[in-house]
Scaffold this motif. Structure first.
Motif, PDB file in Angstrom:
ATOM      1  N   ALA A  66      15.111   7.306  12.142  1.00 33.72           N
ATOM      2  CA  ALA A  66      14.786   7.156  10.759  1.00 33.72           C
ATOM      3  C   ALA A  66      16.391   7.439  10.018  1.00 33.72           C
ATOM      4  O   ALA A  66      16.516   7.126   8.877  1.00 33.72           O
ATOM      5  N   LEU A  80       8.975   3.576   7.197  1.00 37.30           N
ATOM      6  CA  LEU A  80       8.847   4.655   8.570  1.00 37.30           C
ATOM      7  C   LEU A  80       8.253   3.906   9.824  1.00 37.30           C
ATOM      8  O   LEU A  80       8.665   4.233  10.650  1.00 37.30           O
ATOM      9  N   SER A  81       7.481   2.877   9.414  1.00 40.53           N
ATOM     10  CA  SER A  81       7.003   2.064  10.780  1.00 40.53           C
ATOM     11  C   SER A  81       7.759   0.971  11.123  1.00 40.53           C
ATOM     12  O   SER A  81       7.297   0.192  12.038  1.00 40.53           O
ATOM     13  N   SER A 119       5.550   4.545   4.133  1.00 40.17           N
ATOM     14  CA  SER A 119       5.008   4.324   5.306  1.00 40.17           C
ATOM     15  C   SER A 119       5.145   3.138   5.932  1.00 40.17           C
ATOM     16  O   SER A 119       5.739   3.405   7.280  1.00 40.17           O
ATOM     17  N   PHE A 138       5.316  11.827  13.008  1.00 42.62           N
ATOM     18  CA  PHE A 138       5.977  12.644  11.917  1.00 42.62           C
ATOM     19  C   PHE A 138       4.956  13.467  11.191  1.00 42.62           C
ATOM     20  O   PHE A 138       3.758  13.020  11.088  1.00 42.62           O
ATOM     21  N   SER A 187      13.981  19.061  11.730  1.00 42.11           N
ATOM     22  CA  SER A 187      13.573  17.612  11.193  1.00 42.11           C
ATOM     23  C   SER A 187      14.370  16.668  11.217  1.00 42.11           C
ATOM     24  O   SER A 187      14.272  15.780  11.534  1.00 42.11           O
ATOM     25  N   THR A 188      15.956  17.065  10.706  1.00 46.55           N
ATOM     26  CA  THR A 188      16.950  16.166  10.457  1.00 46.55           C
ATOM     27  C   THR A 188      17.222  15.746  11.959  1.00 46.55           C
ATOM     28  O   THR A 188      17.467  14.606  12.215  1.00 46.55           O
ATOM     29  N   GLU A 200       5.275  14.038   8.000  1.00 53.55           N
ATOM     30  CA  GLU A 200       5.322  13.170   7.186  1.00 53.55           C
ATOM     31  C   GLU A 200       4.553  11.854   7.553  1.00 53.55           C
ATOM     32  O   GLU A 200       5.236  11.153   7.989  1.00 53.55           O
ATOM     33  N   LEU A 201       3.286  11.678   7.196  1.00 55.14           N
ATOM     34  CA  LEU A 201       2.493  10.737   7.934  1.00 55.14           C
ATOM     35  C   LEU A 201       2.986   9.367   7.572  1.00 55.14           C
ATOM     36  O   LEU A 201       3.566   8.921   6.308  1.00 55.14           O
ATOM     37  N   SER A 202       3.141   8.521   8.520  1.00 53.09           N
ATOM     38  CA  SER A 202       3.494   7.112   8.158  1.00 53.09           C
ATOM     39  C   SER A 202       2.475   6.226   8.207  1.00 53.09           C
ATOM     40  O   SER A 202       2.772   4.982   8.455  1.00 53.09           O
ATOM     41  N   LEU A 203       1.074   6.629   8.160  1.00 49.24           N
ATOM     42  CA  LEU A 203       0.032   5.772   7.981  1.00 49.24           C
ATOM     43  C   LEU A 203       0.144   5.019   6.406  1.00 49.24           C
ATOM     44  O   LEU A 203       0.477   5.424   5.648  1.00 49.24           O
ATOM     45  N   VAL A 204      -0.618   3.658   6.640  1.00 48.36           N
ATOM     46  CA  VAL A 204      -0.849   2.897   5.449  1.00 48.36           C
ATOM     47  C   VAL A 204      -2.166   3.096   5.023  1.00 48.36           C
ATOM     48  O   VAL A 204      -2.954   2.828   5.802  1.00 48.36           O
ATOM     49  N   SER A 216       0.946  -1.243   0.003  1.00 53.22           N
ATOM     50  CA  SER A 216      -0.213   0.014  -0.141  1.00 53.22           C
ATOM     51  C   SER A 216       0.911   1.382   0.040  1.00 53.22           C
ATOM     52  O   SER A 216       0.657   2.252  -0.723  1.00 53.22           O
ATOM     53  N   SER A 217       1.889   1.416   0.940  1.00 52.57           N
ATOM     54  CA  SER A 217       2.859   2.417   0.779  1.00 52.57           C
ATOM     55  C   SER A 217       4.120   1.898   1.534  1.00 52.57           C
ATOM     56  O   SER A 217       4.261   1.775   2.735  1.00 52.57           O
TER      57      SER A 217
END
Lengths: 331, 331, 500
Positions: free
Chosen positions: C52, A213-214, A210, C84, C43-44, C86-90, A206-207
């Motif tokens: 990250a 990052l997770s 993401s 973050f 952010s760095t 920058e969203l880390s959601l799927v 899906s991404s």
């Protein structure tokens, strides 16, 4: 009163429609299957007998197994063209190494499955480490595996013992071997789809960003998904030997694009993240039953590819339409 | 020209690889450098090169064309049927078939650019639908021999130079002009690099995408027509191998499968490499299986060399590429 | 004893130095705000802290022990989690699946225990008073604000000792932002450390115990929030007095209407916008994020569809594609929001980028006149002082400011004389910002008409001739002259009719 449970309830009714939309591609596939079976059944007697189910499942099983691996890779957002080479390779290894001794056959079946997983895992590793496009890597993999198959067995031939062939036609409780394999696949998927691993595979498809990052290791997921794809291709090749009774160094090529098509027809997204094996199974049945349909309609068998192409397009258009709808609703 | 070379390092590598291959082949089979052998190598490479022209344009634009095999087959079969061995009908048959190939491309392009169907699915569906229709239409019966004029174009010579090599050269010049010297070429690279940026820059993205598929349909049809002259007859399945070889030629020529860069000049080298390999292996006493293995290995090698991982290693000296990837992301 | 101690942290990306000897220290139980301009290194810094990114040099101590996580999991092992921007959601997973991603409770069959997971979600939501979001919805169907909330939940679900919130309030409407602020406070009171990044001074004032200011990759100072003035912080952030950032105001607007927009709508975001943009004018567009600004710019440019009438230089027009908008002298050009995704071909040269919109103009009998192209490209590069080695330099290797100038150049090479600028200074260094404002004024004096959206209020106040404030897809107020102040813009943006 806890407000969260209240919001859950109201949300569930609101969700109904968008959930229906999310499953639209699968439902479209199911209705296409129903229509095909209905036409088939109205023109041919004895369609709804166990024998007929055994027969059609047997015809669809190689494709189903190959498409199972493909589905897993597609869910991860990849594609695996190398399964064609793996299926060919599996049949020729079986046809040249099996002999008659059951212990030896068991050993070599294990070796074939291990080769399938190993080569798939290597593909996944290569894709991750060199950051390559799966399309080209697996295309090259197909070529290499197909070439090796040809080197082992230049033409169709070799043989597997009669009892091995017979094992593809056993019946238990009236249901044939392929139906039991199908049931096993369904049970496997019911379990697999509920595991963390499946969630992670879908999330990566899906991404990828993401997922990364997770904390997901993309390399690990590539190794697992392409490894499973190779494993199921090897499984398909073992089943295929019971159907053709020997080895065929080019036969796997016939399953590459149909395996993708079966998954897509069943509502698996080419862009990863969405779909499930049940859709793929329906898709594989559709592609197989079109052959019967052409037969009972008494038209040229050449119409079969036309129908499968049209169904593929319809399925894709249906899912992209549903997606647009869903997106509008979402915004 | 300097910028062309520095930006297309992979194309330079493809030519270096080709030269090495020529030397190796000449070493193992001294007859390779004879005029007649070089001529036949060129003729064979021309077919791959001509058909791969369209594939190159499609891939640069970020797509892929899987419908090439049956566009090629259809054009070949229809040409022989409609001409029935006579030269005269070619006057209208050839333009008609080229237009027909273009029309298939138009449908492919429209499906991709207007309906949003993934290129793999759209062109796969077109391929099987076309397969069925042409089989229904011809009934799978054998067709008359190719007209003499086509034979002349395919295997004839003008003062020792194969006619088809001249055709190929003319098409190469045309492709070079289109890619490097025309507004369409700029638009195409922009679309392949980032279709959103292209759209926001006023590029007619839909038209550009569709055009690539039209070109591909036309070159596949042309390839089919010419190929009948080489084999003397048209047979179904003559185009089957061209799906793999065109994609392989483009990949070996250094174009990334995701689009946005690469050049037909590279594909020319790719077509030559594939053809020379085909000639080399018999000299080494290797089977057709080994040839497939070598094909796969060569593709794997070239995509690995072109991979981000490798180019980053190359660029780490000048530290440039890395800046693109990360530097601007974390100010 | 501070739980996090950072000394001399450095991080380089290729030739660009993102962190240059940053020091930092924070303790449990506090809300510690990080302030700094875009590109100052915040952010760095938090990406390194959350695993990250790896740092090149310097030391980080957590609990007094060396800390060098290779991935976010390892960071979490030490109790650090980040939310973050920058969203880390799927997108294809549900809310609850995202919150517990890779940490789902499992049954004896190793499958995800869905009811347990739901229970945990509800407990989490209740404990921290989350705004209502259905836990089974797929994230792809959520609004930006809802996603941000889920992202916060995901961070909290990891039960970290140290939670990093990276501009988490910027996507939230006022009530949710207030909730998040009190949540941060609650977490700190529970004995956790909250590292809080925000550009909104008011928020920092409301909850932060201490403030660290970043500039040019290092920390300038750390203050007790109560003991430092806004002015001092701003001075430290910028490093000098705000002298000549903004150009002198000149009234170059004529009476001629360049762009007339009537009943412009595309529900639900745009609900009937009316305005006139005059020749030589810089018309600012303000308002809270997500009140139709983006849709208005996109639709005017033909990248989205909208209803209503648009008149350009007296002629009615209707653009279906950006291509139509850019062609001809009666056109509209857009400097888009997303520089990397919409504005530039990052892997192509400056020359190819600049000439892309007008490449047809160099086409003669189907072939390009590349000499003429090179000439014009060189001219444009010179007049905008784009700093590139040669026109062949790859656009992605330029600094953010120079990239933005290339996009301006692209649009100026067209003949369009109505410019839409959507947040053109985002992620651009201060020096280039000044140049961009200068350029805008110069273009206005040359007769261009400029529509200028900025998420930064001071920019609107100091650059625009008039400011139109959008609210719920309508023009809430048109501010002129002395009315153009940050306060007035905010008031018009925030107070809707119910509240008034």
């Amino acid at each position: 009163m806890n407000s969260s449970s209240k919001q859950l309830q109201s949300a569930q009714s609101m969700n109904m429609q968008s959930r229906l939309l999310a499953h639209a591609p699968f439902l479209v596939a199911c209705s296409m299957l129903v229509v095909i079976v209905a036409i088939y059944g109205s023109l041919q007697t004895g369609v709804f007998t166990i024998d007929e189910i055994n027969l059609n499942t047997a015809a669809a099983m190689t494709l189903m197994l190959a498409a199972t691996g493909q589905t897993i890779v597609l869910l991860r957002g990849g594609i695996d063209l190398s399964i064609g080479g793996m299926i060919s390779l599996g049949t020729v290894i079986a046809a040249t190494r099996f002999g008659d001794d059951p212990a030896n056959i068991l050993l070599w079946s294990g070796i074939i499955l291990a080769i399938g997983f190993g080569i798939g895992a290597l593909t996944g590793l290569l894709i991750s480490v060199l950051r390559l496009q799966p399309f080209l890597v697996t295309l090259a993999g197909w070529s290499i595996l197909n070439g090796i198959a040809l080197m082992i067995l230049p033409t169709d031939g070799g043989k597997v013992p009669e009892w091995w062939i017979g094992s593809g036609y056993l019946e238990f409780l009236g249901l044939g071997t392929p139906v039991w394999i199908l049931l096993a696949l369904i049970v496997f998927w019911c379990w697999f789809r509920a595991t963390r691993l499946c969630t992670i595979i879908k999330a990566t498809g899906s991404s990828e960003k993401s997922a990364f990052l997770s904390g997901v290791s993309i390399t690990r997921i590539n190794i697992i998904t392409y490894g499973l794809s190779g494993f199921f291709a090897a499984l398909a090749s073992l089943y295929l030997t019971t159907q053709i009774g020997g080895g065929s160094p080019n036969i796997g090529t016939d399953y590459i694009l149909p395996s993708v098509a079966a998954a897509i027809i069943g509502g698996v997204s080419l862009f990863g993240g969405r779909g499930h094996l049940f859709g793929t199974i329906v898709g594989a049945y559709i592609l197989t039953l079109i052959g019967n349909l052409v037969f009972v309609l008494r038209v040229s068998s050449y119409w079969q590819p036309v129908m499968s192409g049209v169904i593929l397009l319809l399925a894709v258009l249906a899912s992209s339409y549903a997606e647009q709808k869903a997106r509008k609703r979402g915004s | 020209m300097n910028t062309f070379l520095s930006r297309n390092r992979l194309i330079v590598l493809a030519y270096i690889g080709m030269l090495l291959l020529v030397l190796i082949t000449a070493f193992f089979s001294p007859g390779f450098l004879s005029a007649s052998n070089l001529r036949s190598t060129f003729i064979l490479a021309s077919f791959v090169g001509i058909v791969a022209l369209g594939q190159t344009f499609v891939i640069i634009g970020g797509g892929i064309d899987l419908s090439i095999p049956w566009v090629l087959n259809s054009a070949a079969v229809l040409m022989t049927l409609l001409c029935a061995g006579q030269d005269l009908p070619l006057i209208w048959v050839v333009p008609l078939l080229l237009a027909g190939g273009g029309l298939i491309g138009l449908l492919n392009g429209a499906g991709v650019a207007l309906l949003g169907v993934p290129p793999i699915i759209m062109t796969l569906a077109a391929n099987v639908i076309l397969q069925g229709l042409i089989l229904v239409f011809t009934g799978g019966t054998p067709t008359p021999a190719a007209p003499d004029m086509i034979k002349f174009l395919s295997v004839g010579r003008i003062s020792g130079i194969p006619v088809i090599a001249l055709i190929w050269t003319a098409l190469t010049v045309l492709a070079w002009l289109l890619l490097s010297k025309s507004a369409f070429g700029r638009h195409l690279y922009a679309v392949g690099t980032n279709v959103t940026v292209a759209r926001y820059s006023g590029v007619p993205t839909t038209r550009t995408t569709i055009l690539t598929y039209v070109i591909s349909g036309m070159t596949a049809a042309l390839g089919g027509i010419l190929l009948t002259g080489y084999s003397g007859v048209a047979y179904l399945g003559m185009g089957d191998s061209y799906l793999f070889t065109t994609v392989a030629a483009v990949a070996i020529g250094g174009a990334p499968i995701l689009g946005g860069s690469g050049h037909y000049i590279g594909t020319v080298a790719g077509a030559l490499v594939l053809t020379i390999l085909t000639g080399l292996l018999p000299a080494l006493n290797l089977s057709s299986g080994a040839l497939l293995v070598v094909y796969g290995a060569v593709i794997l090698l070239t995509v690995s060399i072109g991979s981000e991982t490798f180019s980053e290693m190359w660029a780490s000296a000048s530290n440039r590429r890395k800046r693109i990837k990360e530097g601007t992301e974390n100010g | 004893m501070d739980i996090v101690q950072v000394k001399g942290l450095t991080k380089r990306f290729g030739g660009i130095v993102a962190l240059d000897g940053a020091d930092f220290s924070a303790r449990l139980g506090e809300v510690h705000a990080l302030l700094g301009e875009n590109g100052a290194g915040k952010s760095t810094f938090i990406q390194i802290l959350s695993g990250a990114l790896n740092h090149d040099g310097g030391d980080i101590l957590v609990d007094g022990q060396d800390y060098r996580p290779v991935n976010p999991d390892e960071a979490l092992g030490r109790g650090i989690a980040a939310v973050f921007q920058e969203l880390s959601l799927v997108p294809d997973l549900s809310v609850e699946q995202n919150i517990w991603f890779r940490r789902e409770p499992r049954t004896w069959l190793r499958t995800v225990d869905v009811s347990q997971m739901r229970q945990q979600t509800l407990e989490l939501f209740e404990r921290y008073h989350f705004p209502s979001i259905a836990t089974t919805r797929e994230v792809r169907n959520l609004t930006l604000a809802e996603r941000q909330i889920v992202e916060v939940a995901k961070g909290l679900a990891k039960n970290p000792r140290i939670l990093i919130l990276d501009e988490a309030t910027s996507a939230l409407p006022a009530s949710e932002a207030t909730w998040l602020l009190s949540l941060a406070r609650q977490l700190a009171d529970e004995g956790r450390l909250v590292i809080f990044i925000s550009h909104r001074m008011g928020e920092v004032r409301a909850i932060a115990d201490r403030v660290s200011v970043f500039r040019n990759g290092s920390t300038v100072a750390t203050h007790d929030a109560a003991a430092v003035s806004d002015d001092q912080i701003v001075t430290e952030m910028i490093g000098r007095q705000l002298a000549r950032l903004y150009p002198e105001r000149m009234d170059t607007a004529t009476d001629r209407v360049a762009l007339q927009v009537r009943d412009f709508s595309s529900p639900p975001m745009l609900n009937g916008v009316n305005f006139d943009l005059r020749e030589g004018e810089v018309l600012g567009v303000g308002g809270l994020q997500g009140h139709g600004q983006r849709e208005m710019f996109q639709s005017l440019f033909g990248a989205d569809k909208a209803l209503g009438s648009v008149t350009l230089w007296g002629k009615p027009v209707c653009f279906d594609t950006p291509r139509q908008a850019l062609s001809g002298s009666e056109g509209i050009a857009l400097v888009p929001e997303d520089r990397r995704g919409q504005g530039l071909l990052l892997t192509k040269s400056v020359r190819e980028n600049l000439s892309l919109p007008v490449i047809r103009r160099f086409s003669h009998l189907g072939l390009l006149n590349q000499r003429k192209e090179a000439e014009l490209v060189r001219e444009t590069m010179k007049s905008l002082s784009i700093k590139a080695d040669t026109p062949e330099q790859i656009a992605g290797t330029l600094s953010g400011g120079n990239q933005q100038k290339v996009i301006f150049g692209k649009m100026l090479m067209t003949q369009a004389r109505v410019l839409l600028l959507y947040d053109p200074t985002r992620g651009v260094d201060v020096g280039t910002k000044g140049e961009i404002f200068q350029l805008m004024r110069q273009l206005a004096s040359e007769g261009y008409a400029i529509l200028f959206y900025s998420s930064d209020l001071p920019e609107l106040v100091n650059v625009a001739d008039r400011v139109m404030v959008l609210r719920s897809g309508r023009v809430a107020r048109m501010l002129e002259g002395d009315d153009i102040t940050e306060e007035e813009i905010l008031r018009a943006a925030v107070f809707d009719s119910e509240a008034a």
